[in-house]
Design a protein around this motif. Structure first.
Motif, PDB file in Angstrom:
ATOM      1  N   ARG A  43      59.074  25.139   6.854  1.00 53.86           N
ATOM      2  CA  ARG A  43      60.322  24.451   6.553  1.00 53.86           C
ATOM      3  C   ARG A  43      61.475  25.401   6.810  1.00 53.86           C
ATOM      4  NH1 ARG A  43      64.363  22.344   4.065  1.00 53.86           N
ATOM      5  NH2 ARG A  43      64.345  20.133   3.530  1.00 53.86           N
ATOM      6  N   PRO A  44      62.525  24.963   7.492  1.00 58.77           N
ATOM      7  CA  PRO A  44      63.628  25.868   7.778  1.00 58.77           C
ATOM      8  C   PRO A  44      64.271  26.390   6.501  1.00 58.77           C
ATOM      9  CG  PRO A  44      63.818  23.819   9.032  1.00 58.77           C
ATOM     10  CD  PRO A  44      62.724  23.630   8.040  1.00 58.77           C
ATOM     11  N   ALA A  45      64.784  27.591   6.565  1.00 58.02           N
ATOM     12  CA  ALA A  45      65.526  28.131   5.430  1.00 58.02           C
ATOM     13  C   ALA A  45      66.798  27.317   5.234  1.00 58.02           C
ATOM     14  CB  ALA A  45      65.873  29.596   5.701  1.00 58.02           C
ATOM     15  N   PRO A  46      67.302  27.253   3.985  1.00 61.67           N
ATOM     16  CA  PRO A  46      68.534  26.497   3.755  1.00 61.67           C
ATOM     17  C   PRO A  46      69.688  27.086   4.549  1.00 61.67           C
ATOM     18  CG  PRO A  46      67.992  27.867   1.861  1.00 61.67           C
ATOM     19  CD  PRO A  46      66.816  27.926   2.782  1.00 61.67           C
ATOM     20  N   THR A  47      70.531  26.225   5.019  1.00 61.28           N
ATOM     21  CA  THR A  47      71.657  26.683   5.827  1.00 61.28           C
ATOM     22  C   THR A  47      72.966  26.287   5.165  1.00 61.28           C
ATOM     23  OG1 THR A  47      71.581  24.631   7.099  1.00 61.28           O
ATOM     24  CG2 THR A  47      70.374  26.512   7.986  1.00 61.28           C
ATOM     25  N   THR A  48      73.971  27.088   5.410  1.00 57.18           N
ATOM     26  CA  THR A  48      75.320  26.758   4.986  1.00 57.18           C
ATOM     27  C   THR A  48      76.114  26.418   6.236  1.00 57.18           C
ATOM     28  OG1 THR A  48      75.164  28.289   3.131  1.00 57.18           O
ATOM     29  CG2 THR A  48      77.371  27.585   3.799  1.00 57.18           C
ATOM     30  N   PHE A  49      76.704  25.235   6.259  1.00 47.36           N
ATOM     31  CA  PHE A  49      77.387  24.813   7.470  1.00 47.36           C
ATOM     32  C   PHE A  49      78.592  23.960   7.103  1.00 47.36           C
ATOM     33  CE2 PHE A  49      73.738  22.126   6.565  1.00 47.36           C
ATOM     34  CZ  PHE A  49      74.332  20.892   6.382  1.00 47.36           C
ATOM     35  N   GLU A  50      79.527  23.894   8.010  1.00 48.22           N
ATOM     36  CA  GLU A  50      80.702  23.050   7.864  1.00 48.22           C
ATOM     37  C   GLU A  50      80.451  21.746   8.625  1.00 48.22           C
ATOM     38  OE1 GLU A  50      83.480  23.485   6.125  1.00 48.22           O
ATOM     39  OE2 GLU A  50      82.812  25.432   5.324  1.00 48.22           O
ATOM     40  N   VAL A  51      80.615  20.636   7.923  1.00 44.32           N
ATOM     41  CA  VAL A  51      80.473  19.343   8.582  1.00 44.32           C
ATOM     42  C   VAL A  51      81.836  18.927   9.108  1.00 44.32           C
ATOM     43  CG1 VAL A  51      79.754  16.954   8.309  1.00 44.32           C
ATOM     44  CG2 VAL A  51      78.616  18.753   6.994  1.00 44.32           C
ATOM     45  N   PRO A  52      81.946  18.614  10.387  1.00 43.54           N
ATOM     46  CA  PRO A  52      83.266  18.298  10.962  1.00 43.54           C
ATOM     47  C   PRO A  52      83.849  17.011  10.394  1.00 43.54           C
ATOM     48  CG  PRO A  52      81.513  17.828  12.530  1.00 43.54           C
ATOM     49  CD  PRO A  52      80.865  18.545  11.384  1.00 43.54           C
ATOM     50  N   ARG A  53      85.172  16.911  10.423  1.00 48.13           N
ATOM     51  CA  ARG A  53      85.855  15.695  10.010  1.00 48.13           C
ATOM     52  C   ARG A  53      85.439  14.531  10.899  1.00 48.13           C
ATOM     53  NH1 ARG A  53      90.706  16.200   6.994  1.00 48.13           N
ATOM     54  NH2 ARG A  53      91.440  14.297   8.030  1.00 48.13           N
ATOM     55  N   ALA A  54      85.376  13.347  10.291  1.00 46.80           N
ATOM     56  CA  ALA A  54      84.981  12.169  11.048  1.00 46.80           C
ATOM     57  C   ALA A  54      85.929  10.995  10.822  1.00 46.80           C
ATOM     58  CB  ALA A  54      83.555  11.752  10.678  1.00 46.80           C
TER      59      ALA A  54
END
Length: 410
Positions: free
Chosen positions: A181-192
């Motif tokens: 299972r991939p390690a948890p990631t921190t990411f920015e979700v772009p505006r929609a």
């Protein structure tokens, strides 16, 4: 312990989905397009035509390398066959059961309280679905007169990030999980889009009354209109008081409840509240086309909510729930159009003179039921401390393999 309060997040886009006819194709198409990860939580998953289609799209996605975690509730989804489960786990789908529910005498489900009642999907960390629709054929019109009327919302934008975090926190610890299972990631979700929104949850630790509190605040701030459509309606004193006070100060307060109940006690309980609400000027409509299963509301021109939480003792005092609250005029107007169509085409208005006569037996039963339900949330807090656990189904089998108790602080 410090409570992390939900906050408004800008830049989102929402699509209202009505019933399984709109919800299931949208979710299944999103899974077919997934490239990296699918997280699903649901109260009910049945081995029927809907559940089998979900299984098939999950297996196909897993076989092309998508990481998939499917979490079901042990009370709501007790009867999946070994073949159904084995098909998922053999393909690499990780299946988890929240508080597996043993059956008394092999037949009767116990552990009714404190269930995982959320219905959420997150795909690739950028697309989410939240609402009240389970994975069962009774959310489709061709099921017949018992088909449910319900709603969900498709979400794009930064609000997906907290939904993703909530879904991940439910899962067994990755350190103890033996499969990839991939390690948890921190990411920015772009505006929609241009909608503000927040994810509001209810649990038995840090957020015991957040959903009810936001309902009360919205009703208190209402200046023109409140519409609440809720399948299982028996809220606390304070929410009822806010509805009555809003109606008395001139707000058009409309309540849509079940007129064709799937459980008679639910309708009986709601009708105990009619006299006081009607006397305050609340307009009550019973939806009679089929069982109402929705949990939606709107206030004035901008505020609206869709989610899994009923306004009853189980949802407000015991279950794990998730609602999305939206500030957006366009979405509010669309939801209002749907609610008005229910009222105009399929509801019967409750009139003051239509209440049943107050016979001695009815008064006695009503009094007992009313006060039992009214005090249930307080009594629930006296139940023994509950450490819910998530059990993961071993790969290539239908056996449950306990992994860890669910830590609400994770």
């Amino acid at each position: 312990m410090t409570r992390n309060r939900p906050r408004w997040i800008d830049g989102n886009r929402f699509e209202l989905l009505e019933n399984g006819e709109e919800f299931f194709p949208a979710v299944f198409d999103a899974i077919r397009r997934a490239r990296r990860e699918v997280l699903i939580e649901t109260f009910i998953l049945f081995d029927d035509k809907v559940g089998r289609e979900l299984r098939d799209v999950l297996i196909e996605a897993a076989l092309r390398g998508v990481s998939i975690d499917l979490t079901i509730d042990g009370y709501g989804s007790p009867d999946l066959s070994e073949d159904y489960i084995a098909g998922l786990t053999a393909s690499g789908v990780r299946l988890h059961v929240f508080d597996p529910c043993p059956k008394l005498f092999g037949r009767y489900r116990i552990k009714v309280f404190r269930r995982l009642h959320r219905k959420m999907v997150v795909v690739d960390g950028v697309l989410a679905f939240v609402g009240g629709i389970n994975y069962s054929a009774d959310h489709l019109g061709d099921y017949g007169p018992e088909a449910k009327q319900d709603y969900a919302v498709k979400i794009e934008g930064p609000l997906v990030a907290p939904i993703h975090r909530l879904a991940v926190r439910t899962l067994p610890s990755r350190a103890r999980w033996p499969f990839r299972r991939p390690a948890p990631t921190t990411f920015e979700v772009p505006r929609a889009g241009d909608a503000q929104a927040m994810l509001v949850t209810r649990d038995n630790d840090r957020h015991p009354n957040d959903i009810e509190r936001h309902y009360r605040a919205a009703i208190r701030a209402a200046r023109r209109e409140v519409i609440i459509a809720n399948a299982y309606f028996f809220p606390g004193y304070r929410l009822l008081n806010e509805m009555r006070k809003a109606a008395r100060r001139g707000v058009d307060v409309t309540l849509i409840v079940q007129g064709k109940p799937d459980m008679q006690i639910v309708s009986f309980g709601a009708r105990l509240l009619y006299p006081d609400l009607l006397a305050a000027g609340v307009s009550i409509h019973e939806y009679c086309r089929r069982p109402l299963h929705g949990k939606v509301a709107l206030v004035d021109d901008e505020w609206s909510t869709i989610g899994s939480s009923n306004l009853d003792p189980l949802s407000l005092a015991l279950n794990l729930e998730a609602n999305v609250i939206i500030r957006h005029r366009g979405f509010n107007a669309e939801l209002r159009e749907h609610m008005q169509r229910l009222i105009d085409e399929h509801c019967t208005r409750v009139e003051t003179h239509s209440r049943p006569p107050h016979t001695g037996w009815r008064v006695l039963v009503s009094t007992v039921v009313f006060h039992f339900l009214r005090r249930f949330p307080s009594w629930a807090q006296l139940l023994p401390p509950h450490r819910p656990r998530v059990e993961s189904v071993a790969a290539h089998s239908g056996a449950l393999d306990a992994r860890h108790p669910l830590d609400p602080s994770r």
